[in-house]
Design an enzyme around this catalytic site. Structure first.
Site, mmCIF file in Angstrom:
data_model
loop_
_atom_site.group_PDB
_atom_site.id
_atom_site.type_symbol
_atom_site.label_atom_id
_atom_site.label_comp_id
_atom_site.label_asym_id
_atom_site.label_seq_id
_atom_site.Cartn_x
_atom_site.Cartn_y
_atom_site.Cartn_z
ATOM 1 N N SER A 1 33.198 51.963 85.718
ATOM 2 C CA SER A 1 32.130 52.166 84.745
ATOM 3 C C SER A 1 31.561 50.817 84.285
ATOM 4 C CB SER A 1 32.655 53.011 83.578
ATOM 5 O OG SER A 1 31.615 53.526 82.792
ATOM 6 N N ASP B 1 29.133 63.095 88.671
ATOM 7 C CA ASP B 1 29.214 62.267 87.471
ATOM 8 C C ASP B 1 28.153 62.676 86.456
ATOM 9 O OD1 ASP B 1 29.439 60.130 85.634
ATOM 10 O OD2 ASP B 1 30.094 58.785 87.228
ATOM 11 N N HIS C 1 33.175 61.348 86.475
ATOM 12 C CA HIS C 1 33.061 59.920 86.228
ATOM 13 C C HIS C 1 34.382 59.161 86.368
ATOM 14 C CE1 HIS C 1 31.142 56.323 84.771
ATOM 15 N NE2 HIS C 1 31.979 56.207 83.759
#
Length: 303
Positions: free
Chosen positions: A130, A252, A279
């Site tokens: 991320s 995601d 995610h």
């Protein structure tokens, strides 16, 4: 009764085989697990070379911590890899107050200090999940010779950081982008962000089993002010010298696939993989993700 007795050992060995294959996939091991053997083709000549056992350095995303990698670390270490999981400033067990972190440079300092202290002869596989992708890019520019491969797991992969409005549209989760001016940092070591706590886990509910979501809610801490993260801007071209691998997450709802694809088009990595997950495949698909990380290790040049 006899059927149950037969079924249990069969399932046990089947699970053991799946775990072994997932982590082993992409490399061939030596007996001592100190080095590993790789087959390299040079024209018509194929040779086997002994490479140093890779060292994985894992960097968490916004509001997370080193704890998020516990499944991946366990799998990789079981098979002999060296693994380091870092807490960025104010994250995980780092006791800094997030609201006192004023810049991305300050936030990323633990990683930069770690890289600076590595031997000049050691190359690591640097993995960012991320927003941890920003940390990977920052380190790649400053310590490119110490990074064998940079891996972005549903990560923010922007060559120069947030230089333009389009960079922000591509690299910032949509719910965070709409809250840039409304986000309120909450002081206190154990206080999560009141603005993002609900939306983060509601949107990210597809990470895996419910217990993973509960664990996240218990350990999640407030991240630094979003403006500090969005202030990440990188100059120079040093990161281009580091091989990059991107692992996309097909389902995601945080950093959407279209955003990931846009970043890949703008700054194409050496290799792209796709995981059938939300995610956080480090929670929901640890066997698949660890297997892909081992495959990424094959992009390290060794003699």
């Amino acid at each position: 009764m006899s059927q149950r007795v037969f079924t249990f050992p069969f399932l046990f060995f089947l699970v053991l085989f799946v775990i072994s294959f997932s982590v082993w996939y992409g490399s061939e091991w030596s007996d001592d697990h100190v080095d590993y053997l790789r087959v390299i083709s040079e024209g018509r000549i194929t040779k086997r070379v002994r490479c140093p056992m890779p060292h994985f350095v894992l960097v968490h995303g916004y509001g997370g911590g080193a704890w998020q990698w516990y499944k991946i670390r366990a799998l990789l270490e079981t098979y002999g890899y060296k693994v380091t999981c870092l807490d960025l400033k104010s994250a995980g067990i780092d006791r800094s107050d997030a609201c006192e972190v004023r810049s991305f440079e300050e936030y990323n300092k633990p990683l930069i200090n770690f890289m600076a202290n590595l031997s000049d002869h050691e190359k690591v596989i640097l993995v960012g999940h991320s927003a941890g992708g920003l940390s990977v890019t920052d380190a790649s520019r400053k310590f490119g010779k110490k990074i064998g491969v940079a891996v972005y797991v549903a990560g923010t992969m922007l060559e120069h950081g947030f230089m333009t409005d389009q960079d922000k549209k591509d690299g910032i989760p949509y719910y965070a982008l709409s809250n840039l001016n409304n986000y309120k940092c909450v002081s206190g070591l154990d206080q999560p962000s009141t603005t993002l706590k609900h939306s983060r886990y509601q949107i990210n509910a597809n990470i895996g089993p419910q217990e993973e979501e509960v664990l996240g809610l218990m350990l999640h801490r407030s991240g630094p002010p979003l403006k500090a993260i969005v202030g990440a801007q990188f100059e120079g071209d040093g990161a281009d010298d580091v091989p990059r691998v991107y692992i996309m997450t097909r389902y995601d709802h945080v950093l959407r696939p279209a955003q990931q694809a846009a970043m890949i088009r703008k700054w194409a990595p050496l290799k792209t993989y796709v995981v059938e997950s939300g995610h956080a495949p480090l929670f929901s698909d640890p066997f698949v993700l660890s297997g892909l990380l081992v495959k990424a290790a094959n992009f390290i040049e060794c003699n």
